[in-house]
Design an enzyme around this catalytic site. Structure first.
Site, PDB file in Angstrom:
ATOM      1  N   MET A 102       0.843  -1.195   0.000  1.00 43.40           N
ATOM      2  CA  MET A 102       0.000   0.000   0.000  1.00 43.40           C
ATOM      3  C   MET A 102       0.880   1.247   0.000  1.00 43.40           C
ATOM      4  SD  MET A 102      -2.939  -1.017   2.786  1.00 43.40           S
ATOM      5  CE  MET A 102      -1.746  -1.380   4.088  1.00 43.40           C
ATOM      6  N   GLY A 189       1.451   4.072   4.789  1.00 45.57           N
ATOM      7  CA  GLY A 189       2.283   3.368   3.809  1.00 45.57           C
ATOM      8  C   GLY A 189       2.794   2.061   4.382  1.00 45.57           C
ATOM      9  N   SER A 190       2.404   0.934   3.836  1.00 41.23           N
ATOM     10  CA  SER A 190       2.699  -0.336   4.492  1.00 41.23           C
ATOM     11  C   SER A 190       2.384  -1.513   3.566  1.00 41.23           C
ATOM     12  CB  SER A 190       1.875  -0.428   5.778  1.00 41.23           C
ATOM     13  OG  SER A 190       0.564   0.040   5.544  1.00 41.23           O
ATOM     14  N   ARG A 191       2.272  -2.714   4.165  1.00 40.99           N
ATOM     15  CA  ARG A 191       2.047  -3.918   3.372  1.00 40.99           C
ATOM     16  C   ARG A 191       1.275  -4.951   4.181  1.00 40.99           C
ATOM     17  NH1 ARG A 191       7.341  -7.106   2.067  1.00 40.99           N
ATOM     18  NH2 ARG A 191       6.565  -9.136   2.718  1.00 40.99           N
TER      19      ARG A 191
END
Length: 232
Positions: A102, A189-191
């Site tokens: 993301m 902001g990440s996954r």
């Protein structure tokens, strides 16, 4: 349809997790307007972006047995056969991992990839490497959730990224969660990684854009196309 109804239907709801940041932004606009019109307009832009970041749109989720939907909105960054997270009490056997990255412009509300009972939740402090890197699965701050399903264990892991500094989840061990239900959020902001039984048929490719709660990542048990849906 009235004008008011048209406006209401065209607006995307904002998740309550974003309210404190929006209030800070509004206070900044008021305060900076006394000092500088230019700075006040910058604060307006930032506040609008905050509202956009915390958007919480409705999604239409396929709910057929065995369907695995994307728990995040973004780009399918990796598909690999790996061992499950060491912090979860899962067998040390290879599983299929599908990762969705993301960016700060993607919707960050996370949804359950499958239906099942939450067996374990394990938070692990760590670093804040670029979440697009493979090693972020082991070294970054993360929150792992193991789910019990009729097809075997499934895990979903929220992974913090470069500028992500807070992982939230709104579920508890023992809860039953339905596919597509909202369960958490990461800022900014990440996954998310989804771990599935080895051999599960995958329905996406690396580089594909996934829509949270809608895009079918895989089908447990090789079930055919979903025909039932829910909107939430």
């Amino acid at each position: 349809m009235s004008v008011l109804s048209s406006i209401r239907n065209s607006l995307v709801p904002v998740h309550r997790a974003g309210y404190p940041f929006i209030f800070i932004g509004l206070a900044g606009i008021v305060g900076l307007s006394i000092v500088s019109t230019f700075l006040a307009w910058l604060a307006v832009i930032v506040t609008v972006w905050i509202c956009y970041f915390f958007r919480n749109p409705r999604r239409t989720t396929p709910v057929e047995d065995g369907v695995v939907v994307s728990p995040a909105e973004g780009r399918v960054s990796m598909i690999a056969e790996v061992l499950p997270p060491s912090e979860l009490a899962l067998p040390a056997e290879l599983m299929l991992r599908v990762s969705v990255f993301m960016s700060i412009f993607d919707c960050h509300v996370n949804r359950a990839p499958v239906s099942g009972r939450i067996q374990q939740i394990a938070y692990t402090p760590g670093r804040f490497l670029n979440a697009d890197l493979d090693k972020a699965s082991e070294h970054n701050e993360r929150n792992a959730i193991a789910l019990e399903t009729p097809y075997g264990p499934v895990a979903v892991v929220q992974i913090a990224g470069l500028i992500a500094r807070r992982i939230e989840h709104w579920v508890a061990e023992g809860d039953h969660i339905e596919v597509g239900d909202r369960f958490g959020l990461i800022r900014f902001g990440s996954r998310l990684d989804v771990y599935l039984p080895l051999g599960t048929p995958v329905c996406v490719a690396v580089g594909q854009t996934a829509i949270v709660g809608e895009t079918v990542l895989a089908r447990l048990g090789g079930n055919t196309a979903a025909q039932r849906y829910k909107t939430s």
